[in-house]
Design a protein around this motif. Structure first.
Motif, mmCIF file in Angstrom:
data_model
loop_
_atom_site.group_PDB
_atom_site.id
_atom_site.type_symbol
_atom_site.label_atom_id
_atom_site.label_comp_id
_atom_site.label_asym_id
_atom_site.label_seq_id
_atom_site.Cartn_x
_atom_site.Cartn_y
_atom_site.Cartn_z
ATOM 1 N N GLN A 48 -3.802 14.096 15.247
ATOM 2 C CA GLN A 48 -2.836 14.064 14.146
ATOM 3 C C GLN A 48 -3.250 13.166 12.991
ATOM 4 N N ARG A 82 -6.178 11.767 10.879
ATOM 5 C CA ARG A 82 -7.599 11.944 10.590
ATOM 6 C C ARG A 82 -8.168 10.698 9.903
ATOM 7 N N ASP A 86 -12.540 8.372 5.951
ATOM 8 C CA ASP A 86 -13.644 7.552 5.454
ATOM 9 C C ASP A 86 -13.529 6.150 6.048
ATOM 10 N N VAL A 126 -14.731 2.473 4.871
ATOM 11 C CA VAL A 126 -15.314 1.816 3.708
ATOM 12 C C VAL A 126 -15.553 0.335 3.986
ATOM 13 N N HIS A 139 0.633 8.249 13.829
ATOM 14 C CA HIS A 139 0.774 6.850 13.438
ATOM 15 C C HIS A 139 -0.396 6.493 12.541
ATOM 16 N N LEU A 140 -0.078 5.953 11.374
ATOM 17 C CA LEU A 140 -1.120 5.457 10.471
ATOM 18 C C LEU A 140 -0.911 3.956 10.429
ATOM 19 N N SER A 141 -1.854 3.204 10.993
ATOM 20 C CA SER A 141 -1.589 1.792 11.263
ATOM 21 C C SER A 141 -2.235 0.846 10.281
ATOM 22 N N ARG A 175 -6.127 1.803 5.727
ATOM 23 C CA ARG A 175 -5.927 0.934 6.887
ATOM 24 C C ARG A 175 -6.844 -0.270 6.749
ATOM 25 N N TYR A 198 -11.784 -1.082 4.575
ATOM 26 C CA TYR A 198 -10.634 -0.270 4.975
ATOM 27 C C TYR A 198 -11.090 1.097 5.457
ATOM 28 N N TRP A 199 -10.200 1.749 6.208
ATOM 29 C CA TRP A 199 -10.401 3.140 6.593
ATOM 30 C C TRP A 199 -9.384 3.980 5.843
ATOM 31 N N MET A 200 -9.823 5.146 5.378
ATOM 32 C CA MET A 200 -8.908 6.067 4.707
ATOM 33 C C MET A 200 -8.344 7.014 5.770
ATOM 34 N N LEU A 201 -7.033 6.971 5.957
ATOM 35 C CA LEU A 201 -6.383 7.804 6.972
ATOM 36 C C LEU A 201 -5.500 8.855 6.315
ATOM 37 N N GLU A 202 -5.335 9.982 6.986
ATOM 38 C CA GLU A 202 -4.483 11.035 6.451
ATOM 39 C C GLU A 202 -3.783 11.765 7.591
ATOM 40 N N SER A 203 -2.531 12.121 7.359
ATOM 41 C CA SER A 203 -1.818 12.982 8.318
ATOM 42 C C SER A 203 -0.738 13.730 7.565
#
Ligand SMILES: Cc1cc2nc3c(=O)[nH]c(=O)nc-3n(C[C@H](O)[C@H](O)[C@H](O)COP(=O)(O)OP(=O)(O)OC[C@H]3O[C@@H](n4cnc5c(N)ncnc54)[C@H](O)[C@@H]3O)c2cc1C
Ligand SMILES: Nc1ncnc2c1ncn2[C@@H]1O[C@H](COP(=O)(O)O)[C@@H](O)[C@H]1O
Lengths: 320, 259
Positions: free
Chosen positions: A181, A183, A186, A188, B140-142, B158, B164-169
């Motif tokens: 759910q 993804r 990236d 960075v 969950h996007l934490s 995140r 940082y990490w780029m998250l998508e849902s």
């Protein structure tokens, strides 16, 4: 002998295991025979095999596919849940990073188990030690339901080698839709530092509001570099824009537990202590003799950081 | 856009905090209780999303009667209404049990987005959103330091060590926020007055259809065996810098074999 699963955490750079993994392998040995669990893109296990063998993994479960890295956290929990079902381990031990805690929580729901986070010690009977409330209270706890899941706080256990076979066993798994759910588009990296990682470093030198400016943080960095240390900062220093937030130590920042913590121009508020109180040796430099940090310090210098610290840096460099 | 913000009342980290020796749970009655600081950032973010997208912000808390103070704070910042789940049976629950109660309360609400703090300062467990994500089957996007919502897609930066990490849902989703995401507003006088008239619905476990025997100390998934104050550190050495501060400092480090 009972089997204990240890989730392998990789270095942020993607190469090699984090020190926290070696600590988890060491702590887990108290509970049984250790099986490391590697979840990641193809090739991940090959890069960590030798370290896992050196630190006592009898077995290495390998769940590798491109998908494992494409989604946030959930695939790791799903792999562990499948293994818990298959091998009924005595316990699962996970390094206590923010990712590790998320994995632990998900695994607890999936397996109907209890979990304990940020433990500093695990006894052979499964009793864990935790430090609560800014380090002021030591708690012993136990999981009472299901397969005990622990997340182990960094720097609590000294990694000890104990060579083992590290026999690899592939894990075949089809991820559920739920695991896909969130993804990860990236990853960075904004600041690359040649200094050790804050939560892993043996020595941390932190600066507070007393450092007075971003430029003057070079005084802190100078001392840190002479000691091969990581640099930390108080929240006041971060909020004033002296140093980036990722280096904040304390309740709303990182928790560190190094061999040596040097607090420079930091008053020692309870929320700062929360992140550093369990350090083995604490040294403070502050011009206010009444600063609360001195209550905590093994060695304190009452003086101006701008004279004391650069001179100490020079003397340390001269000793080499 | 219906947004639910989870807030928790915690003992003030600046005052003395204790465990209660009768049952080894956090002593909440004797503590100076405040809204979990990190949750103020979640409230602020909810209000910001509402201001650009429209909708309603509902505050949800599971906690004792005194938790109304935390609710008032959220409402005076600008949230529209609140649900307060309170039931004596909840006392002593572990995070796994509490998550079942929060999940049941969320299932009675309409939400596109659930926002919460990245961690609470009493337990510092930082797992609640992961537990809820797992129970509710929503993403969950934490650890968000930035949040954007476009249509039914949510994106989060995140925060990680050094980047940082780029998250998508897609929505509905739960997002946990760090204190780097925004600067929470102070309640205005008008906001404080308006909060007094906003609806606060109180619910019991029976209202949620949660079996009281499934929560509380007796069936918690973990248990505190004992606790003690950390042994006080031996008296440290304090020296005044009389031009020799650096020398003494380095001398100490050398004696301890730290340099
Ligand atoms: C919910 C909450 C969470 C928090 N989380 C954190 C956290 O994670 N981390 C954190 O650090 N704080 C946190 N705080 C903030 C904390 O309460 C303090 O405000 C903060 O730690 C103070 O930082 P400081 O010691 O650098 O600044 P100050 O308290 O202003 O102290 C500066 C010190 O520098 C000394 N000084 C000044 N000039 C010199 C000089 N030239 N030479 C030597 N010494 C000098 C002064 O004597 C003083 O003691 C939090 C607060 C709250 C309410
Ligand atoms: N009892 C509760 N009621 C409402 N929200 C909660 C509760 N416990 C935790 N939360 C939310 O979950 C976040 C993380 O909490 P924790 O997992 O306890 O560190 C908090 O910042 C809150 O937003």
């Amino acid at each position: 002998m009972a089997e204990v699963l240890v989730l392998v955490e990789l270095n942020p750079s993607g190469t090699g295991v984090r020190k926290t993994t070696l600590e988890a392998l060491t702590a887990a040995r108290a509970l049984g025979e250790v099986s490391a669990v590697v979840v990641g893109a193809p090739g991940t296990a090959a890069g960590v095999h030798d370290a896992l063998a050196e630190y006592g993994a009898a077995k290495v479960y390998v769940a590798e596919s491109e998908e494992m890295d494409a989604y946030l956290v959930a695939p790791k929990a799903e792999v562990l849940a499948q293994l818990v079902g298959q091998v009924s381990p005595a316990a699962v031990v996970i390094p206590s990073s923010s990712e590790g805690k998320e994995v632990a929580g998900r695994l607890a729901i999936k397996t109907g188990s209890g979990f304990l986070t940020d433990v500093t010690e695990i006894a052979a009977d499964g009793t864990a030690t935790q430090v609560a409330f800014a380090g002021g209270t030591v708690v012993h706890s136990q999981v009472t339901v299901g397969t005990p899941i622990y997340t182990l706080r960094g720097n609590s256990v000294a990694p000890e080698p104990s060579p083992a076979a590290a026999a690899e066993e592939p894990v075949s798994i089809a991820l559920s839709e739920q695991a896909k759910q969130t993804r990860v588009l990236d990853r960075v990296v904004e600041t690359k530092s040649s200094r050790p990682e804050l939560t892993e470093a043996a020595i941390v030198v932190s600066g507070g509001r007393g450092v007075a400016s971003a430029e003057n943080f070079s005084v802190i960095e100078g001392l840190a570099d002479s000691l091969g240390a990581a640099v930390g900062a108080s929240r006041a220093a971060v909020d004033s824009g002296f140093y980036p937030h990722t280096f904040q130590v304390g309740q709303t920042g990182k928790t560190v537990s190094p061999q040596l913590y040097i607090a420079v121009g930091i008053s020692g508020a309870i929320q700062h202590r929360a992140g550093m109180q369990t350090s083995k040796t604490i040294v403070a430099v502050n011009k206010d003799a009444e600063a609360p940090i001195f209550e905590l310090a093994d060695f304190g210098v009452v003086g101006d950081l701008n004279t004391v610290v650069p001179a100490a840096t020079q003397q340390i460099a001269a000793r080499k | 856009m219906n947004i639910v913000v989870l807030v928790k009342q915690v003992p003030d980290s600046g005052s003395e905090r204790k465990l209660d020796s009768s049952d080894n749970t956090v002593a909440r009655a004797s503590a100076d209780n405040v809204i979990n600081e990190m949750d103020e950032y979640a409230i602020e973010e909810a209000l910001t999303v509402k201001e650009s997208q429209g909708g309603e912000v509902t505050v949800l808390t599971v906690g004792p009667g005194s938790a109304t103070d935390a609710i008032r704070k959220a409402l005076s910042m600008g949230a529209d209404k609140a649900v307060h789940v309170t039931d004596d049976a909840v006392h002593g629950s572990c995070a796994v049990q509490t998550s079942a109660v929060i999940a049941a309360a969320l299932q009675q609400l309409e939400y596109d987005l659930v926002l919460c703090g990245a961690e609470s300062t009493d337990g510092q467990v930082s797992v609640m959103p992961a537990l809820l994500s797992e129970r509710l089957g929503i993403p969950h996007l934490s650890g968000a330091r930035k949040l954007t919502v476009e249509g039914t897609t949510v994106r989060v930066e995140r925060q990680t060590d050094g980047g940082y990490w780029m998250l998508e849902s897609s929505l509905p989703a739960i997002v946990s926020t760090w204190d780097t995401i925004n600067e929470p507003r102070y309640p205005s006088f008008k906001g404080i007055m308006a909060a007094k008239k906003k609806p606060v619905e109180t619910k019991s476990l029976a209202d949620l259809g949660v079996d009281p025997a499934s929560v509380g100390l007796a069936t918690a998934t973990s248990r505190v065996l004992d606790f003690a104050g950390r042994p006080p550190k031996g008296e440290g050495v304090k020296v005044a810098d009389e031009g020799d501060g650096a020398e003494k400092l380095v001398g100490y480090l050398a004696a301890q074999k730290l340099v």
